[in-house]
Write a protein that holds these residues in place. Structure first.
Motif, short mmCIF file in Angstrom:
data_model
loop_
_atom_site.label_atom_id
_atom_site.label_comp_id
_atom_site.label_asym_id
_atom_site.label_seq_id
_atom_site.Cartn_x
_atom_site.Cartn_y
_atom_site.Cartn_z
N PRO A 1 0.81 -1.22 0.00
CA PRO A 1 0.00 0.00 0.00
C PRO A 1 0.84 1.27 0.00
O PRO A 1 1.83 1.37 0.72
N LEU A 2 0.48 2.20 -0.85
CA LEU A 2 1.08 3.54 -0.93
C LEU A 2 2.54 3.56 -1.35
O LEU A 2 3.20 4.58 -1.22
N TYR B 1 9.24 3.70 -3.20
CA TYR B 1 8.88 5.11 -3.15
C TYR B 1 7.37 5.30 -3.06
O TYR B 1 6.58 4.40 -3.33
N GLY B 2 7.01 6.49 -2.65
CA GLY B 2 5.62 6.93 -2.62
C GLY B 2 5.55 8.36 -3.10
O GLY B 2 6.55 9.09 -3.05
N ALA B 3 4.40 8.76 -3.58
CA ALA B 3 4.22 10.13 -4.07
C ALA B 3 2.91 10.69 -3.53
O ALA B 3 1.94 9.95 -3.35
N ALA C 1 2.58 12.08 6.95
CA ALA C 1 2.87 11.13 8.04
C ALA C 1 2.42 9.73 7.64
O ALA C 1 3.15 8.75 7.84
N GLN C 2 1.23 9.61 7.08
CA GLN C 2 0.72 8.31 6.65
C GLN C 2 1.62 7.69 5.59
O GLN C 2 1.95 6.51 5.64
N ASP C 3 2.07 8.49 4.63
CA ASP C 3 2.93 7.98 3.57
C ASP C 3 4.29 7.58 4.12
O ASP C 3 4.83 6.53 3.74
N SER D 1 8.15 3.48 5.30
CA SER D 1 9.13 2.90 6.22
C SER D 1 8.80 1.44 6.52
O SER D 1 9.67 0.56 6.47
N ASP D 2 7.54 1.17 6.84
CA ASP D 2 7.12 -0.22 7.10
C ASP D 2 7.30 -1.09 5.87
O ASP D 2 7.76 -2.23 5.96
N ASN D 3 6.95 -0.56 4.70
CA ASN D 3 7.08 -1.33 3.47
C ASN D 3 8.54 -1.61 3.13
O ASN D 3 8.86 -2.66 2.57
N ALA D 4 9.43 -0.68 3.45
CA ALA D 4 10.86 -0.89 3.20
C ALA D 4 11.38 -2.05 4.05
O ALA D 4 12.10 -2.92 3.56
#
Length: 137
Positions: free
Chosen positions: A88-89, A102-104, A115-117, A122-125
């Motif tokens: 997600p994201l 990455y996220g945008a 903050a949500q992104d 960070s969790d996804n990494a």
């Protein structure tokens, strides 16, 4: 632009302090405005944030090409493509020989959205490193 972005990053850090711990922000010197965000306990996975005309881009470098087991490279790339939908994201990418996630966000995104992104990225990494460990050496 950079002062407003830095302020939103700092506010996002305050909002995430309870979930992620200490949050340090530093501007990276150079022509392009880039901020480096380090999260306590995840210093090896800093997030780099920059703003273009139409979006805020958040990037976390994961590994380099030399970290990939040559015999597992194709399987790694396929696994990354397969996981892109389930993250997600965030999305996987590559810049030169560096693999990243990455996220945008829209430039108008507020501190809550940022903050949500950052939390998701960070969790996804961390999850990506665990999921892809078998392809790395």
């Amino acid at each position: 632009m950079d002062a407003a972005l830095q302020q939103r990053i700092a506010e996002a850090g305050r909002r995430l302090a309870g979930q992620l711990g200490a949050f340090e922000v530093a501007r990276i010197p150079g022509e392009v405005v880039v901020f480096k965000v380090e999260i306590s306990g995840r210093e090896e996975l800093p997030i780099f944030i920059t703003q273009a005309d139409s979006q805020i881009l958040c990037i976390c470098y994961l590994w380099t090409e030399r970290d990939v087991a040559p015999s597992r490279r194709t399987a790694l790339l396929e696994a990354m493509l397969d996981l892109n939908i389930a993250i997600p994201l965030s999305s996987f990418g590559r810049i030169g020989d560096k693999y990243l996630i990455y996220g945008a966000l829209a430039c108008e995104a507020g501190a809550d959205d940022l903050a949500q992104d950052l939390l998701a990225l960070s969790d996804n990494a961390v999850d990506a490193l665990e999921a892809m460990a078998e392809y790395l050496h």
